[in-house]
Design an enzyme around this catalytic site. Sequence first.
Site, mmCIF file in Angstrom:
data_model
loop_
_atom_site.group_PDB
_atom_site.id
_atom_site.type_symbol
_atom_site.label_atom_id
_atom_site.label_comp_id
_atom_site.label_asym_id
_atom_site.label_seq_id
_atom_site.Cartn_x
_atom_site.Cartn_y
_atom_site.Cartn_z
ATOM 1 C CE LYS A 199 -3.384 -2.986 0.151
ATOM 2 N NZ LYS A 199 -4.141 -3.388 1.091
HETATM 3 C C1 LIG Z 1 -5.073 -4.490 1.636
HETATM 4 C C2 LIG Z 1 -6.638 -4.166 1.628
HETATM 5 C C3 LIG Z 1 -7.487 -4.652 2.856
HETATM 6 C C4 LIG Z 1 -6.817 -5.391 4.002
HETATM 7 O O1 LIG Z 1 -6.004 -4.693 4.461
HETATM 8 P P1 LIG Z 1 -4.798 -5.665 5.439
HETATM 9 O O2 LIG Z 1 -3.807 -4.522 5.903
HETATM 10 O O3 LIG Z 1 -3.846 -6.604 4.303
HETATM 11 O O4 LIG Z 1 -5.538 -6.333 6.320
HETATM 12 C C5 LIG Z 1 -8.888 -4.421 2.536
HETATM 13 N N1 LIG Z 1 -9.412 -3.999 1.497
HETATM 14 C C6 LIG Z 1 -8.583 -3.537 0.361
HETATM 15 C C7 LIG Z 1 -9.388 -3.027 -0.898
HETATM 16 C C8 LIG Z 1 -7.185 -3.757 0.335
HETATM 17 O O5 LIG Z 1 -6.453 -3.538 -0.766
#
Ligand SMILES: *Cc1c(COP(=O)(O)O)cnc(C)c1O
Length: 400
Positions: A199
């Site tokens: 991210k």
């Molecule tokens: C990455 C992601 C999540 C979950 O995040 P984590 O930190 O991996 O638990 C939820 N929704 C979307 C759209 C994501 O890309």
Amino acid sequence: MQGRWGFPRRRGGPPDRHIVIPYGKQFLDEADVEAVVEVLRSDWLTTGPKVGEFERAFAESVGAREAVAVSSGTAALHAAVFALGIGPGDEVIVPPMTFAASANCVVYQGGTPVFADVCPETLLIDPASAASKITERTRAVIAVDFAGQPCDYDALRAIAEPRGIPVLADACHSLGGADKGRPVGTLGRLNAFSFHPVKHITSGEGGMVTTDDPDLAGRMRSFRNHGISADFRQRDRQGSWFYEMTALGYNYRITDFQCALALSQLRKLPQWLARRREIARRYDEAFAGLAAARPLAVRAGASHAWHLYVIRLEPAALRTGRAGIFGALRAEGIGVNVHYIPVHLHPYYRERFGTGPGLCPDAEAAYERILSLPLFPRMSDDDVHRVVAAVRKVLEANAA
Ligand SMILES: *Cc1c(COP(=O)(O)O)cnc(C)c1O
């Protein structure tokens, strides 16, 4: 020995151009490492001062009143669903073109995810489809800012809010984006972020929920700590050992060293967003004239944060299906990926909720054609050229 992207590389092995460029990758510098080490040497590993410091800096950076840090993006979504009071018998509208966590968070609290289709040009939740799924049991709409582009929040609020239904933003892709000048993090009643390494900024694992509602923030602070109320006045009255568990919560706490890393990363967000936008612009230019692949559309008024760069293949212009193009690009060392298998097609959802093909035709049709190309701030111009050249080469070699 490690290759440039951390992939193992043998001594005397193949040259750099055979090393796979992943679709996403974190970027850590010495300042990040120092920030973590400083906390490791301090008295507070968890529930210490860095948590609040990160929350305040994050809230300020998106322009929200409150920010509650938790252990993952999934925990952020779960805390948000809890704070809204969603439980058994309640329905929550969610698009299928997303990571499973966007829907799982509803199931954790005993609610029922109801899938609304996406707009074929953007793969964002289609407000008209969402409106058609509203019943008297609907308790929230989850808007997923797919690929980093904010949803049409004005349209979603217009259908939801008159009925008292809050919009929860899954902003895990869109940190730094905006809709009509309003920053992501302020667009939903609650807004969930992830700090997973792919991210925009990372804490290893980590998440955040922003809101302007102090009540909802308080509920989430308790939820991340087993549902224990942190009423210090009551503690004063009853004795300093006293606490009460007032709801069923979880241990969703984030550590101080993770918050130190995320704080240090947050300082670099503006320059990384600029780099992501620059790479996306180069892809847009390079692929503008292609018959065999088209980028997704960007909505008027949306400021895109470019978590993913997704192209849609044109089956009529190709002799090979998506799997063939995917394999050929991987063979060129391009770490393409597919985001996402629609959530309602996963066996768990089919078996538990009776979902399946035909429920969201636009998401299902898009799924057959999409590919995500590498996009992350540390990509060099040379990497971008490699991706462009490989995409052109593979599409030409497979032209119908
Ligand atoms: C990455 C992601 C999540 C979950 O995040 P984590 O930190 O991996 O638990 C939820 N929704 C979307 C759209 C994501 O890309």
